[in-house]
Design a protein around this motif. Structure first.
Motif, PDB file in Angstrom:
ATOM      1  N   GLY A 207     -14.054  -9.211  19.840  1.00 22.00           N
ATOM      2  CA  GLY A 207     -15.085  -8.882  18.856  1.00 22.00           C
ATOM      3  C   GLY A 207     -14.653  -9.199  17.438  1.00 22.00           C
ATOM      4  N   PHE A 208     -13.422  -8.907  17.123  1.00 16.26           N
ATOM      5  CA  PHE A 208     -12.894  -9.170  15.788  1.00 16.26           C
ATOM      6  C   PHE A 208     -12.844 -10.671  15.521  1.00 16.26           C
ATOM      7  CE2 PHE A 208      -9.401  -9.806  12.755  1.00 16.26           C
ATOM      8  CZ  PHE A 208      -9.781  -8.944  11.733  1.00 16.26           C
ATOM      9  N   VAL A 209     -12.326 -11.420  16.489  1.00 16.06           N
ATOM     10  CA  VAL A 209     -12.210 -12.866  16.325  1.00 16.06           C
ATOM     11  C   VAL A 209     -13.594 -13.507  16.262  1.00 16.06           C
ATOM     12  CG1 VAL A 209     -11.334 -15.003  17.361  1.00 16.06           C
ATOM     13  CG2 VAL A 209      -9.918 -12.931  17.386  1.00 16.06           C
ATOM     14  N   LEU A 210     -14.515 -13.066  17.123  1.00 20.43           N
ATOM     15  CA  LEU A 210     -15.880 -13.616  17.075  1.00 20.43           C
ATOM     16  C   LEU A 210     -16.537 -13.343  15.731  1.00 20.43           C
ATOM     17  CD1 LEU A 210     -17.284 -12.820  20.637  1.00 20.43           C
ATOM     18  CD2 LEU A 210     -16.737 -15.069  19.686  1.00 20.43           C
ATOM     19  N   ARG A 211     -16.293 -12.166  15.175  1.00 21.92           N
ATOM     20  CA  ARG A 211     -16.860 -11.847  13.857  1.00 21.92           C
ATOM     21  C   ARG A 211     -16.296 -12.768  12.791  1.00 21.92           C
ATOM     22  NH1 ARG A 211     -15.383  -8.644   9.771  1.00 21.92           N
ATOM     23  NH2 ARG A 211     -13.845  -7.488  10.953  1.00 21.92           N
ATOM     24  N   GLN A 212     -15.003 -13.036  12.848  1.00 20.37           N
ATOM     25  CA  GLN A 212     -14.398 -13.951  11.880  1.00 20.37           C
ATOM     26  C   GLN A 212     -14.992 -15.351  12.003  1.00 20.37           C
ATOM     27  OE1 GLN A 212     -10.216 -13.297  12.971  1.00 20.37           O
ATOM     28  NE2 GLN A 212      -9.861 -12.687  10.848  1.00 20.37           N
ATOM     29  N   VAL A 213     -15.132 -15.821  13.231  1.00 20.12           N
ATOM     30  CA  VAL A 213     -15.705 -17.147  13.467  1.00 20.12           C
ATOM     31  C   VAL A 213     -17.156 -17.177  12.998  1.00 20.12           C
ATOM     32  CG1 VAL A 213     -16.365 -18.825  15.250  1.00 20.12           C
ATOM     33  CG2 VAL A 213     -14.125 -17.696  15.351  1.00 20.12           C
ATOM     34  N   THR A 214     -17.894 -16.117  13.288  1.00 15.66           N
ATOM     35  CA  THR A 214     -19.293 -16.042  12.868  1.00 15.66           C
ATOM     36  C   THR A 214     -19.388 -16.060  11.347  1.00 15.66           C
ATOM     37  OG1 THR A 214     -19.916 -14.853  14.865  1.00 15.66           O
ATOM     38  CG2 THR A 214     -21.403 -14.650  12.977  1.00 15.66           C
TER      39      THR A 214
ATOM     40  N   ALA B  58       0.822  -1.212   0.000  1.00 14.50           N
ATOM     41  CA  ALA B  58       0.000   0.000   0.000  1.00 14.50           C
ATOM     42  C   ALA B  58       0.853   1.257   0.000  1.00 14.50           C
ATOM     43  CB  ALA B  58      -0.931   0.004   1.214  1.00 14.50           C
ATOM     44  N   GLY B  59       2.161   1.113   0.133  1.00 13.71           N
ATOM     45  CA  GLY B  59       3.052   2.261   0.095  1.00 13.71           C
ATOM     46  C   GLY B  59       3.184   2.965   1.433  1.00 13.71           C
ATOM     47  N   THR B  60       2.736   2.350   2.522  1.00 11.36           N
ATOM     48  CA  THR B  60       2.902   2.954   3.840  1.00 11.36           C
ATOM     49  C   THR B  60       4.236   2.511   4.407  1.00 11.36           C
ATOM     50  OG1 THR B  60       1.706   1.136   4.883  1.00 11.36           O
ATOM     51  CG2 THR B  60       0.426   3.091   4.285  1.00 11.36           C
ATOM     52  N   THR B  61       4.675   3.157   5.457  1.00 12.59           N
ATOM     53  CA  THR B  61       6.009   2.922   5.982  1.00 12.59           C
ATOM     54  C   THR B  61       6.122   1.668   6.830  1.00 12.59           C
ATOM     55  OG1 THR B  61       5.496   4.306   7.877  1.00 12.59           O
ATOM     56  CG2 THR B  61       6.595   5.360   5.993  1.00 12.59           C
ATOM     57  N   GLY B  62       5.058   1.103   7.275  1.00 13.50           N
ATOM     58  CA  GLY B  62       5.152  -0.112   8.084  1.00 13.50           C
ATOM     59  C   GLY B  62       4.099  -0.131   9.168  1.00 13.50           C
ATOM     60  N   VAL B  63       4.194  -1.117  10.006  1.00 17.52           N
ATOM     61  CA  VAL B  63       3.226  -1.292  11.079  1.00 17.52           C
ATOM     62  C   VAL B  63       3.719  -0.530  12.301  1.00 17.52           C
ATOM     63  CG1 VAL B  63       2.083  -2.978  12.557  1.00 17.52           C
ATOM     64  CG2 VAL B  63       2.571  -3.541  10.173  1.00 17.52           C
ATOM     65  N   ARG B  64       2.866   0.349  12.804  1.00 16.57           N
ATOM     66  CA  ARG B  64       3.209   1.103  14.008  1.00 16.57           C
ATOM     67  C   ARG B  64       2.785   0.321  15.237  1.00 16.57           C
ATOM     68  NH1 ARG B  64       0.542   6.849  13.381  1.00 16.57           N
ATOM     69  NH2 ARG B  64      -1.134   5.470  13.988  1.00 16.57           N
ATOM     70  N   LYS B  65       3.460   0.570  16.306  1.00 15.36           N
ATOM     71  CA  LYS B  65       3.089  -0.048  17.582  1.00 15.36           C
ATOM     72  C   LYS B  65       1.774   0.557  18.039  1.00 15.36           C
ATOM     73  CE  LYS B  65       7.219  -1.993  18.831  1.00 15.36           C
ATOM     74  NZ  LYS B  65       7.337  -3.384  18.809  1.00 15.36           N
ATOM     75  N   SER B  66       0.914  -0.301  18.578  1.00 17.69           N
ATOM     76  CA  SER B  66      -0.373   0.156  19.073  1.00 17.69           C
ATOM     77  C   SER B  66      -0.740  -0.669  20.292  1.00 17.69           C
ATOM     78  CB  SER B  66      -1.453  -0.017  17.993  1.00 17.69           C
ATOM     79  OG  SER B  66      -2.724   0.274  18.517  1.00 17.69           O
ATOM     80  N   ARG B  67      -1.412  -0.050  21.228  1.00 17.77           N
ATOM     81  CA  ARG B  67      -1.867  -0.795  22.395  1.00 17.77           C
ATOM     82  C   ARG B  67      -3.116  -1.590  22.067  1.00 17.77           C
ATOM     83  NH1 ARG B  67      -1.840   3.465  27.193  1.00 17.77           N
ATOM     84  NH2 ARG B  67      -3.815   3.817  26.157  1.00 17.77           N
ATOM     85  N   TYR B  68      -3.802  -1.240  21.007  1.00 17.79           N
ATOM     86  CA  TYR B  68      -5.023  -1.938  20.611  1.00 17.79           C
ATOM     87  C   TYR B  68      -4.768  -2.634  19.288  1.00 17.79           C
ATOM     88  CZ  TYR B  68      -9.958  -2.921  19.888  1.00 17.79           C
ATOM     89  OH  TYR B  68     -11.159  -3.558  19.712  1.00 17.79           O
ATOM     90  N   ILE B  69      -4.583  -3.933  19.332  1.00 15.32           N
ATOM     91  CA  ILE B  69      -4.333  -4.730  18.144  1.00 15.32           C
ATOM     92  C   ILE B  69      -5.660  -5.373  17.755  1.00 15.32           C
ATOM     93  CG2 ILE B  69      -2.972  -6.602  17.120  1.00 15.32           C
ATOM     94  CD1 ILE B  69      -1.296  -4.199  18.140  1.00 15.32           C
ATOM     95  N   LEU B  70      -6.241  -4.891  16.686  1.00 21.41           N
ATOM     96  CA  LEU B  70      -7.574  -5.319  16.267  1.00 21.41           C
ATOM     97  C   LEU B  70      -7.724  -6.830  16.190  1.00 21.41           C
ATOM     98  CD1 LEU B  70     -10.418  -4.568  15.232  1.00 21.41           C
ATOM     99  CD2 LEU B  70      -9.436  -4.601  12.927  1.00 21.41           C
ATOM    100  N   GLU B  71      -6.788  -7.472  15.507  1.00 20.09           N
ATOM    101  CA  GLU B  71      -6.932  -8.918  15.265  1.00 20.09           C
ATOM    102  C   GLU B  71      -6.722  -9.763  16.519  1.00 20.09           C
ATOM    103  OE1 GLU B  71      -2.817  -7.583  14.015  1.00 20.09           O
ATOM    104  OE2 GLU B  71      -4.847  -6.856  13.746  1.00 20.09           O
ATOM    105  N   GLU B  72      -6.411  -9.128  17.647  1.00 19.79           N
ATOM    106  CA  GLU B  72      -6.283  -9.840  18.918  1.00 19.79           C
ATOM    107  C   GLU B  72      -7.483  -9.578  19.834  1.00 19.79           C
ATOM    108  OE1 GLU B  72      -2.483  -8.853  20.580  1.00 19.79           O
ATOM    109  OE2 GLU B  72      -1.397  -9.764  18.907  1.00 19.79           O
ATOM    110  N   GLN B  73      -8.489  -8.886  19.338  1.00 21.43           N
ATOM    111  CA  GLN B  73      -9.648  -8.519  20.151  1.00 21.43           C
ATOM    112  C   GLN B  73     -10.791  -9.520  19.975  1.00 21.43           C
ATOM    113  OE1 GLN B  73      -9.062  -6.088  22.327  1.00 21.43           O
ATOM    114  NE2 GLN B  73      -7.070  -6.011  21.326  1.00 21.43           N
TER     115      GLN B  73
END
Length: 155
Positions: free
Chosen positions: A29-36, A12-27
């Protein structure tokens, strides 16, 4: 997962993954949505007659109970009054359910399966077992039991 994000960022041309305290794919709600989403695809491919998950809930509950009020049915399958009414209307239009006034309380509408609905319920229940098995296929028997126990605790 982070490697996928880094590759995606580079494309995508971005510089990389920034550190974040909230990692979406580890939440949860996100995982339940994927399973659903996965479960819904499996459900749609195996459930007969185009029955939806909400319709199956109603058909299965009525098969267990015989009949009940529309209000009680909604509570038992965790649907609000408007949703359960719509589901019953669609199932009745297909000849799967029928309604009648409660003889003891004219304000209540009793819902039951038709003969065709009882046959369909049996077919759907067989399919539902396969659907659950396929949804939980990556897990051992012990993991399946543990997952369901934990999810019921949260629900």
């Amino acid at each position: 997962m982070v490697e996928e994000l880094k590759k995606s960022s580079r494309r995508a041309g971005t510089t990389g993954v920034r550190k974040s305290r909230y990692i979406l794919e580890e939440q949860i709600g996100f995982v339940l949505r994927q399973v659903t989403q996965r479960h819904v695809v499996i459900f749609g491919s195996l459930m007969p007659s185009g029955i939806t998950p909400t319709q199956f809930s109603v058909v299965n509950m009525l098969d267990r109970l015989g009949h009940c009020s529309q209000n009680q049915l909604g509570r038992l399958v965790s649907m609000d009054a408007a949703t359960v009414k719509g589901v019953i209307d669609r199932l009745s239009a297909k000849g799967i359910t029928q309604t009648e006034q409660d003889q003891n309380d004219a304000r209540q509408l009793l819902v039951s399966l038709t003969a065709e609905g009882r046959v369909l319920a049996a077919e759907c229940q067989k399919a539902a077992i396969k659907i659950s098995d396929e949804t939980l296929a990556p897990l051992t028997t012990a993991e399946r039991k543990r997952l369901l126990t934990l999810l019921k605790k949260v629900a």
